[in-house]
Design a protein around this motif. Sequence first.
Motif, PDB file in Angstrom:
ATOM      1  N   LEU A   1      -7.022 -32.163  34.884  1.00 54.38           N
ATOM      2  CA  LEU A   1      -6.878 -32.911  36.130  1.00 54.38           C
ATOM      3  C   LEU A   1      -6.076 -34.199  35.950  1.00 54.38           C
ATOM      4  O   LEU A   1      -5.718 -34.850  36.940  1.00 54.38           O
TER       5      LEU A   1
ATOM      6  N   ARG B   1      -3.122 -34.091  34.597  1.00 58.47           N
ATOM      7  CA  ARG B   1      -1.726 -33.663  34.582  1.00 58.47           C
ATOM      8  C   ARG B   1      -0.896 -34.206  35.753  1.00 58.47           C
ATOM      9  O   ARG B   1       0.236 -34.659  35.539  1.00 58.47           O
ATOM     10  N   PRO B   2      -1.392 -34.172  36.994  1.00 60.54           N
ATOM     11  CA  PRO B   2      -0.558 -34.691  38.091  1.00 60.54           C
ATOM     12  C   PRO B   2      -0.173 -36.159  37.916  1.00 60.54           C
ATOM     13  O   PRO B   2       0.976 -36.540  38.192  1.00 60.54           O
ATOM     14  N   GLN B   3      -1.114 -36.986  37.452  1.00 55.44           N
ATOM     15  CA  GLN B   3      -0.789 -38.393  37.247  1.00 55.44           C
ATOM     16  C   GLN B   3       0.212 -38.562  36.108  1.00 55.44           C
ATOM     17  O   GLN B   3       1.129 -39.389  36.181  1.00 55.44           O
TER      18      GLN B   3
ATOM     19  N   GLU C   1       2.470 -36.356  35.234  1.00 56.48           N
ATOM     20  CA  GLU C   1       3.761 -35.904  35.760  1.00 56.48           C
ATOM     21  C   GLU C   1       4.423 -37.002  36.586  1.00 56.48           C
ATOM     22  O   GLU C   1       5.640 -37.217  36.496  1.00 56.48           O
ATOM     23  N   SER C   2       3.623 -37.697  37.379  1.00 58.04           N
ATOM     24  CA  SER C   2       4.157 -38.759  38.225  1.00 58.04           C
ATOM     25  C   SER C   2       4.684 -39.919  37.393  1.00 58.04           C
ATOM     26  O   SER C   2       5.807 -40.402  37.612  1.00 58.04           O
ATOM     27  N   TRP C   3       3.894 -40.378  36.439  1.00 55.16           N
ATOM     28  CA  TRP C   3       4.291 -41.542  35.649  1.00 55.16           C
ATOM     29  C   TRP C   3       5.416 -41.231  34.671  1.00 55.16           C
ATOM     30  O   TRP C   3       6.268 -42.081  34.403  1.00 55.16           O
TER      31      TRP C   3
ATOM     32  N   GLN D   1       7.562 -38.676  35.041  1.00 54.54           N
ATOM     33  CA  GLN D   1       8.659 -38.002  35.747  1.00 54.54           C
ATOM     34  C   GLN D   1       9.048 -36.709  35.028  1.00 54.54           C
ATOM     35  O   GLN D   1      10.221 -36.464  34.702  1.00 54.54           O
TER      36      GLN D   1
ATOM     37  N   SER E   1       7.731 -32.263  34.559  1.00 56.13           N
ATOM     38  CA  SER E   1       6.989 -31.148  35.135  1.00 56.13           C
ATOM     39  C   SER E   1       6.273 -30.424  34.008  1.00 56.13           C
ATOM     40  O   SER E   1       6.918 -29.929  33.071  1.00 56.13           O
TER      41      SER E   1
ATOM     42  N   GLU F   1       1.629 -25.075  34.521  1.00 60.29           N
ATOM     43  CA  GLU F   1       0.335 -24.930  35.167  1.00 60.29           C
ATOM     44  C   GLU F   1      -0.699 -24.546  34.115  1.00 60.29           C
ATOM     45  O   GLU F   1      -0.482 -23.589  33.356  1.00 60.29           O
TER      46      GLU F   1
END
Length: 225
Positions: A206, A208-210, A212-214, A216, A218, A221
């Motif tokens: 969980l 992973r999305p943060q 990816e955002s910080w 930049q 991908s 999954e």
Amino acid sequence: MSARAVIFDMDGLLIDSERVILDCWRETAVAQSLDLEDSLWLSMVGLHDKGCAELLNGLLGAERAERLTFECKRRYDLLVEDGLPLKAGARELLQDLFDLGVPLAVATSTRGERARIKLARSGIDGYFAHVVTSSDVTHAKPAPDLYLLAAQRLEVPPAECVALEDSEFGVRAAAAAGIRVIQVPDMVPATDLSRSLAPVVESLPLARPQLESWLQISLKEPQSA
């Protein structure tokens, strides 16, 4: 500004060691006829060896504390030699970041030799460019020294690093170093203080999305269990 390196805590974040050490403390205390509450062991999560020693010395006296600690560490070291289990999603996350060329380091309050043995026995030592331990600094967590040194060795400014931590001590250390941090609590829930310093998620997948955002980037999954 996007980040470009990730610094990981070790115990309770990557390696599922906190439950193992808690059992060692419990069993050793019982064997030595010491009636101690689990709240004591939980208060030591994320605390470096010196801090644990000071806590036990104040409660038990130096002689009994030393005897308890020696036997607990003896039991624990035997388990470490056999290899401790990883936290869910740890290996997959490390592999994905490694494959993308993201520089990785460890910043742990564990002492040098023991930290390296844990990583090697758990099969994840090869992912890290640097392993920074409490043997390398004067002040361990919650001081920022471990994270500042890890960033320095990665040759990445702290503002361009991301940290992952399970404990409040670790979150405070990373934040004090000027590093963005995600908390993944293990045995001790996130506190109001740590929530004010870091986003909190329930597991490494969980996070992973943060990341990816910080960063930049991908990430793949994560596969379902």
